[in-house]
Write a protein that holds these residues in place. Sequence first.
Motif, PDB file in Angstrom:
ATOM      1  N   LEU A   1       0.825  -1.206   0.000  1.00  0.00           N
ATOM      2  CA  LEU A   1       0.000   0.000   0.000  1.00  0.00           C
ATOM      3  C   LEU A   1       0.863   1.260   0.000  1.00  0.00           C
ATOM      4  O   LEU A   1       0.518   2.261  -0.639  1.00  0.00           O
ATOM      5  CB  LEU A   1      -0.934   0.001   1.210  1.00  0.00           C
ATOM      6  N   THR A   2       1.995   1.214   0.695  1.00  0.00           N
ATOM      7  CA  THR A   2       2.899   2.365   0.725  1.00  0.00           C
ATOM      8  C   THR A   2       3.479   2.629  -0.655  1.00  0.00           C
ATOM      9  O   THR A   2       3.528   3.775  -1.124  1.00  0.00           O
ATOM     10  CB  THR A   2       4.040   2.129   1.731  1.00  0.00           C
TER      11      THR A   2
ATOM     12  N   ILE B   1       1.022   9.300  -5.924  1.00  0.00           N
ATOM     13  CA  ILE B   1       1.436  10.678  -5.672  1.00  0.00           C
ATOM     14  C   ILE B   1       2.325  11.180  -6.812  1.00  0.00           C
ATOM     15  O   ILE B   1       2.166  12.304  -7.303  1.00  0.00           O
ATOM     16  CB  ILE B   1       2.191  10.792  -4.333  1.00  0.00           C
ATOM     17  N   LYS B   2       3.253  10.324  -7.259  1.00  0.00           N
ATOM     18  CA  LYS B   2       4.151  10.703  -8.347  1.00  0.00           C
ATOM     19  C   LYS B   2       3.369  10.974  -9.626  1.00  0.00           C
ATOM     20  O   LYS B   2       3.634  11.938 -10.354  1.00  0.00           O
ATOM     21  CB  LYS B   2       5.183   9.605  -8.587  1.00  0.00           C
TER      22      LYS B   2
ATOM     23  N   GLN C   1       2.688  14.650 -11.810  1.00  0.00           N
ATOM     24  CA  GLN C   1       3.004  14.807 -13.227  1.00  0.00           C
ATOM     25  C   GLN C   1       1.802  15.242 -14.048  1.00  0.00           C
ATOM     26  O   GLN C   1       1.928  15.632 -15.203  1.00  0.00           O
ATOM     27  CB  GLN C   1       3.559  13.493 -13.786  1.00  0.00           C
ATOM     28  N   GLN C   2       0.620  15.177 -13.446  1.00  0.00           N
ATOM     29  CA  GLN C   2      -0.595  15.564 -14.155  1.00  0.00           C
ATOM     30  C   GLN C   2      -0.752  17.074 -14.147  1.00  0.00           C
ATOM     31  O   GLN C   2      -0.362  17.768 -13.210  1.00  0.00           O
ATOM     32  CB  GLN C   2      -1.834  14.938 -13.491  1.00  0.00           C
TER      33      GLN C   2
END
Length: 252
Positions: A77-78, A85-86, A90-91
Amino acid sequence: MLHKFGFSQYESKVYETLAATMQPMDATMIVKHSGVPKAKIYEVISRMVEKGMVLESISEKKKLYTALALPLVIEKLTAEFKSDIKELEQQKLQKEIVDDRVWSLKADTSIESQIKQMLVDADRSIRYSSWKEDFQKYLPILEEKERAGVRVEALAVGEIHSGLKNLVIMEPNEEHVSLERFRLLIVDDAEVIFAGVENEAWQAIKTRSQPFVRVFTDYFYHDVLLSKITTKYNDVLMNDTEIMNQLLQLRY
């Protein structure tokens, strides 16, 4: 507990039931200890297997299930959270709002500055046409942009000496009664500026409106095509009075 991480209530119950015992369970046992309805159990288990949270095995023609060890669940899960998040970083979260209004410019210095800035900002394509006196002002930028990989298509009214790959020269005929000075620039198929002389003063419009961009793009290629035709077939056309009279009425 897993519903806090995006799992459904039934998925969380199945995992908690399997994680609470060291022994593998079949679907019937999971239903008994988890409270998940029998009609839903295989669907829920299948999703948990797909998500890698439950391990599946077959023993004596019976499917058995066990939970992924909690330390591995935490690690999984981590890693997925960090990956999400990464991807989020980038979005481009804010949708670009295109200003499709038509702006007018009246000072020649302002028009020249706008054309220069648009040329400098071009990333993919440039279509530019004007009389040679104006063309010379921007020729260094056009050549530099072409060397940088931007596709440059250009039309000059009057002879220009340049190494541009897609440069069309149109020599105006003395009888061209409708040929007036102009500047047309289309950048990246997204923005256009068109300038002309009215009452002996330069005026221009600038817009990102796509209908206008498409119209002026067609306008540009109209000029290019007519220039090529009249150059290639000049001798023939000069002997056709009707066609020449009509051509000489065009702005191009």
